[in-house]
Scaffold this motif. Structure first.
Motif, PDB file in Angstrom:
ATOM      1  N   SER B 148       0.834  -1.207   0.000  1.00 38.02           N
ATOM      2  CA  SER B 148       0.000   0.000   0.000  1.00 38.02           C
ATOM      3  C   SER B 148       0.870   1.260   0.000  1.00 38.02           C
ATOM      4  N   TYR B 149       0.250   2.354  -0.402  1.00 34.85           N
ATOM      5  CA  TYR B 149       0.881   3.659  -0.346  1.00 34.85           C
ATOM      6  C   TYR B 149       1.141   4.015   1.120  1.00 34.85           C
ATOM      7  N   GLU B 152       7.534   2.081  -0.422  1.00 37.15           N
ATOM      8  CA  GLU B 152       8.252   1.882  -1.678  1.00 37.15           C
ATOM      9  C   GLU B 152       9.347   0.852  -1.477  1.00 37.15           C
ATOM     10  N   LYS B 153      10.144   0.649  -2.528  1.00 36.08           N
ATOM     11  CA  LYS B 153      11.128  -0.439  -2.547  1.00 36.08           C
ATOM     12  C   LYS B 153      12.101  -0.403  -1.365  1.00 36.08           C
ATOM     13  N   CYS B 209       9.405  -3.878  -6.734  1.00 33.87           N
ATOM     14  CA  CYS B 209       8.290  -3.061  -6.238  1.00 33.87           C
ATOM     15  C   CYS B 209       7.779  -2.173  -7.372  1.00 33.87           C
ATOM     16  N   LYS B 210       6.478  -2.145  -7.514  1.00 34.46           N
ATOM     17  CA  LYS B 210       5.867  -1.301  -8.530  1.00 34.46           C
ATOM     18  C   LYS B 210       4.524  -0.820  -7.993  1.00 34.46           C
ATOM     19  N   ASN B 211       4.261   0.450  -8.146  1.00 31.94           N
ATOM     20  CA  ASN B 211       2.985   1.023  -7.679  1.00 31.94           C
ATOM     21  C   ASN B 211       2.688   0.665  -6.223  1.00 31.94           C
ATOM     22  N   TYR B 212       3.700   0.801  -5.378  1.00 29.76           N
ATOM     23  CA  TYR B 212       3.551   0.549  -3.938  1.00 29.76           C
ATOM     24  C   TYR B 212       3.145  -0.899  -3.620  1.00 29.76           C
ATOM     25  N   ASN B 213       3.569  -1.784  -4.501  1.00 36.97           N
ATOM     26  CA  ASN B 213       3.266  -3.198  -4.327  1.00 36.97           C
ATOM     27  C   ASN B 213       4.559  -3.953  -4.594  1.00 36.97           C
TER      28      ASN B 213
END
Lengths: 186, 226
Positions: B148-149, B152-153, B209-213
């Protein structure tokens, strides 16, 4: 000062953090002092200094508290307000009359308010967490404050300050316990 | 009482195991290896490495594979618990459920059907105190996934220490995330616990990690004496 009675199968059991501590946290947040006493300990009878008693719930498989006649007598004879949660509601029924019947419910269910009072003041249907294998069929000593499709959910004694709540208010409905604590310690 | 612990390898199930061992006898760990990365029931990052944790703890493990289809995965869980009753004579199970009524109520139903006790010693625990206890009790836990937001990585693979908890506190005040990650905002993996006789050392890992995932995948790890 609130007396919190632990109805779990033994003192400091693995059920304690699940059924007693969440209620303790709500009492703490309300700024009230408390003492936790296990229902089988001799300390149970030394309750003169308390403003109120909360009887906590316990695990689905745990029914030992029902055999504790000393506890039931204490609840019957106390002069302070009592809030019985789930298993605690069963103790209230054993003390003041009311039949216990088998009724397994696990998970979130709708609760319909019937009548409001000092501690139960909901006006709309709300969801509550249920975890019980028994429920009480109240006798004429109790007024119904809330119900669900399966039966009574919140009751109050007609003349004593004794409440029983079948669902677990410590999960997502902390306001019930908060109202009780504030009412008793006002 | 002989108990089995529902064991994913994340901080909640390992800490629940730690609490259970203080008062009861933990005789086995039950791990569901879900093929669904988005299971609502089971924690998934690095769960296959739970075998290494079980070895470190010296506790036998029952591993059940699941396709992770909603509700069907409950049959797999029930089969795992039934196997634990059969093999290890358990009288109850321990879960690391913190606030999820979805998880807790489903596990409670299975226990009722199998006529065993169910314990969730972290249920509605004070989250800040819990996070501090993880650190002060000597656990070594890393962030193994973010979902989730604003994660990040750079969060992936970080150890849960006081600084990280302080950062989480600041984020929880700003965004709707729980401190313990109970809402699925992040997942964790335990490298060491007070009841482990050995600790896990990561030899090779990979983060994406991409788009907070994102996930922190442990590709190779081994046990070392403590």
């Amino acid at each position: 000062m609130i007396l919190i009675i632990d109805l779990c199968w033994k003192e400091d059991s693995l059920s304690h953090p699940e059924f007693v501590d969440p209620i303790v946290n709500i009492v703490k947040s309300a700024g009230e002092d408390f003492r936790i006493v296990h229902h089988l300990l001799p300390d149970l009878e030394k309750q003169d200094d308390f403003n109120a008693i909360i009887l906590c719930g316990t695990a689905l498989k745990d029914n030992g508290f029902r055999e504790n006649e000393r506890l039931i007598e204490l609840i019957k004879n106390t002069g302070v307000p009592v809030l019985g949660v789930c298993a605690g509601m069963q103790v209230v029924a054993l003390a003041y009359g009311g039949e216990l019947t088998e009724s397994l419910e696990i998970g979130m269910k709708n609760i319909v308010p019937v009548k409001n009072d000092e501690i139960f003041n909901a006006t709309e249907i709300f969801e509550a967490y249920k975890l019980h294998g028994m429920r009480i069929q109240p006798n004429g000593n109790f007024t119904l404050l809330a119900e669900s499709v399966t039966g009574p959910e919140v009751v109050k004694h007609i003349s004593k300050q004794v409440w029983g709540v079948l669902f677990h208010p410590e999960v997502r409905n902390e306001w019930v316990i908060g109202n009780f604590v504030r009412y008793c310690c006002r | 009482m002989k108990l089995g612990v529902l064991f994913s390898g994340g901080k909640d199930s390992v800490f629940a195991c730690h609490l259970a061992m203080k008062s009861e006898e933990v005789v086995c760990l039950i791990s569901i290896l879900s093929k669904n990365d988005h299971s609502y029931m089971f924690h998934t990052p690095n769960v296959s490495l739970s075998a290494l944790q079980a070895e470190a703890a010296g506790i036998p493990q029952i591993r059940i594979e699941s396709q992770g289809e909603e509700e069907k995965e409950l049959d797999d869980l029930k089969a795992g618990i039934a196997a634990a009753i059969e093999r290890y004579d358990i009288e109850g199970i321990v879960t690391g459920a913190v606030m999820s009524v979805y998880q807790a109520s489903r596990i409670q139903r299975i226990c009722r059907e199998l006529n065993i006790w169910c314990f969730s010693p972290l249920w509605y625990t004070n989250q800040e105190e819990y996070m501090q206890k993880i650190i002060s009790s000597g656990f070594k836990v890393i962030i193994a996934g973010v979902f989730s937001y604003p994660f990040e990585k750079e969060w992936l693979g970080r150890e849960i220490d006081s600084q990280l908890v302080n950062e989480l506190k600041l984020l929880s005040e700003k965004y709707s995330i729980t401190l313990s990650g109970e809402g699925g905002e992040y997942e964790s993996f335990v490298l060491d616990a007070p009841f482990f006789s050995k600790r896990i050392v990561i030899d090779e890992s990979e983060s994406f990690c991409k788009n907070y995932n994102g996930r922190y995948i442990i590709k190779e790890a081994h046990l070392e004496e403590k």
